[in-house]
Write an enzyme that holds these catalytic residues in place. Structure first.
Site, mmCIF file in Angstrom:
data_model
loop_
_atom_site.group_PDB
_atom_site.id
_atom_site.type_symbol
_atom_site.label_atom_id
_atom_site.label_comp_id
_atom_site.label_asym_id
_atom_site.label_seq_id
_atom_site.Cartn_x
_atom_site.Cartn_y
_atom_site.Cartn_z
ATOM 1 N N ASP A 1 -8.482 3.711 -2.679
ATOM 2 C CA ASP A 1 -7.450 2.839 -2.124
ATOM 3 C C ASP A 1 -7.192 1.706 -3.110
ATOM 4 O O ASP A 1 -8.071 0.895 -3.368
ATOM 5 C CB ASP A 1 -7.936 2.284 -0.772
ATOM 6 C CG ASP A 1 -6.880 1.484 -0.032
ATOM 7 O OD1 ASP A 1 -5.862 1.118 -0.651
ATOM 8 O OD2 ASP A 1 -7.079 1.218 1.167
ATOM 9 N N ILE B 1 -0.008 2.023 9.648
ATOM 10 C CA ILE B 1 0.674 1.146 8.701
ATOM 11 C C ILE B 1 0.039 1.134 7.313
ATOM 12 O O ILE B 1 0.502 0.417 6.436
ATOM 13 C CB ILE B 1 0.745 -0.297 9.241
ATOM 14 C CG1 ILE B 1 -0.662 -0.884 9.454
ATOM 15 C CG2 ILE B 1 1.540 -0.345 10.544
ATOM 16 C CD1 ILE B 1 -0.650 -2.347 9.880
ATOM 17 N N HIS B 2 -1.015 1.924 7.115
ATOM 18 C CA HIS B 2 -1.687 1.910 5.811
ATOM 19 C C HIS B 2 -1.770 3.316 5.235
ATOM 20 O O HIS B 2 -2.043 4.277 5.961
ATOM 21 C CB HIS B 2 -3.093 1.314 5.949
ATOM 22 C CG HIS B 2 -3.784 1.088 4.642
ATOM 23 N ND1 HIS B 2 -3.268 0.261 3.656
ATOM 24 C CD2 HIS B 2 -4.938 1.583 4.138
ATOM 25 C CE1 HIS B 2 -4.083 0.265 2.613
ATOM 26 N NE2 HIS B 2 -5.102 1.061 2.882
ATOM 27 N N CYS C 1 0.811 -1.226 0.000
ATOM 28 C CA CYS C 1 0.000 0.000 0.000
ATOM 29 C C CYS C 1 0.840 1.270 0.000
ATOM 30 O O CYS C 1 0.498 2.250 -0.668
ATOM 31 C CB CYS C 1 -0.956 0.014 1.191
ATOM 32 S SG CYS C 1 -0.145 0.195 2.807
ATOM 33 N N SER D 1 -1.559 -0.322 16.366
ATOM 34 C CA SER D 1 -1.143 0.880 17.101
ATOM 35 C C SER D 1 -0.366 1.813 16.185
ATOM 36 O O SER D 1 -0.375 3.028 16.362
ATOM 37 C CB SER D 1 -0.292 0.494 18.310
ATOM 38 O OG SER D 1 0.811 -0.289 17.911
ATOM 39 N N GLY D 2 0.295 1.233 15.188
ATOM 40 C CA GLY D 2 1.056 2.041 14.237
ATOM 41 C C GLY D 2 0.241 2.371 13.003
ATOM 42 O O GLY D 2 -0.660 1.623 12.612
#
Length: 290
Positions: free
Chosen positions: A122, A106-107, A68, A103-104
């Site tokens: 997306d 990431i996308h 991504c 929590s991070g």
């Protein structure tokens, strides 16, 4: 970097340039059917880069795919270059076994504004979770598409993307209990806010995702490409094809185990990918469904 080379890569030939929803949808659909969602570099001993020039060279010139942070970065560049009003956003992916969002951040996803109306675009989630059309940024509205019904919900400034899925039929009994099969009919996908992001915001997580033993992306090699009727996925040495709605409200999911030689051939013929280095297929224990 030439936008015409990008158009050629995704097979887009229209010269409408009307910057409307129809054109935005066409760009998204051409990209997801031409550019695979994949992490094969990691399993070929190469890195996953965020630099746009490197991504362009890999995806457009070398006809590869990416994850991504790469393919949506390329999409953001292309839409901006065309004249669309686009904004990079950051997402938190739902972890089904842990029953919580990452929590991070990431996308990476893209927000596009058309005539004062906002959409989420997306091209980088892949598999059967991939949207085929831009989603209206409207809370609580079911948005039926070919892969599934998508729904965005807003709560205290955070948006949540969910999916209502069909039943699935697996003709090969050997795979009916495969860990690659999604078991939930209602599936949380990711959350995000509308805070604008830059690619630099993803640099540390980009490194983590391709180096940490805890990362899904180091646990599994995968390649996913949408078709006109469904989606091909290669995870480790397992090839699947999901045909959406092959019968009323039922997806057909076909499985095949491949040999090492077959993997190379399948990557070329189904996914259009020719690797420069040897792939070490991997199907580790991290949760990943198709």
């Amino acid at each position: 970097m030439d936008i015409e080379a990008y158009f050629e890569r995704i097979g887009y030939q229209s010269s409408r340039n009307k910057l409307d929803l129809e054109e935005l949808t066409e760009i998204l659909q051409h990209q997801i059917r031409a550019i695979p969602f994949e992490n094969l570099n990691i399993h070929c001993g190469e890195s996953m880069e965020l630099n746009l020039e490197v991504i362009f060279d890999q995806v457009v010139r070398k006809k590869r795919g990416g994850w991504c942070l790469q393919v949506n970065h390329l999409l953001y560049w292309a839409l901006t270059k065309m004249g669309f009003e686009a904004t990079m956003l950051g997402g938190y992916v739902f972890n089904t076994p842990a029953n919580k969002y990452s929590s991070g951040m990431i996308h990476l996803l893209v927000q596009v504004t058309l005539s004062g109306k906002d959409y989420i675009v997306d091209a980088g989630f892949g598999r059967s979770y991939q949207m085929w059309e831009p989603l209206e940024l409207t809370s609580g509205k079911d948005q039926p598409q070919v892969p599934a019904i998508f729904r965005l919900t807003e709560e205290n400034g955070t948006w949540y993307l969910d999916q209502i899925r069909r039943e699935q039929y697996v003709p090969n009994q050997e795979f009916v209990n495969s860990d690659l099969l999604e078991k939930n009919k209602y599936r949380k996908i990711y959350s995000f806010t509308l805070e604008p992001r830059t690619i630099e915001d993803f640099e540390s997580i980009n490194t983590y995702l391709q180096t940490s033993p805890a990362s899904l992306f180091t646990s599994k090699s995968f390649c996913s490409l949408q078709t006109l009727e469904g989606v091909h996925c290669l995870v480790g040495s397992t090839l699947t094809y999901r045909r959406f709605s092959y019968k009323d409200n039922i997806d057909l999911v076909e499985f095949k185990s491949l040999t090492e030689e077959e993997i190379e051939d399948v990557l070329k013929t189904i996914f259009g990918v020719s690797l420069e280095r040897k792939l070490v297929p991997k199907h580790g224990d991290r949760f990943f469904t198709i």
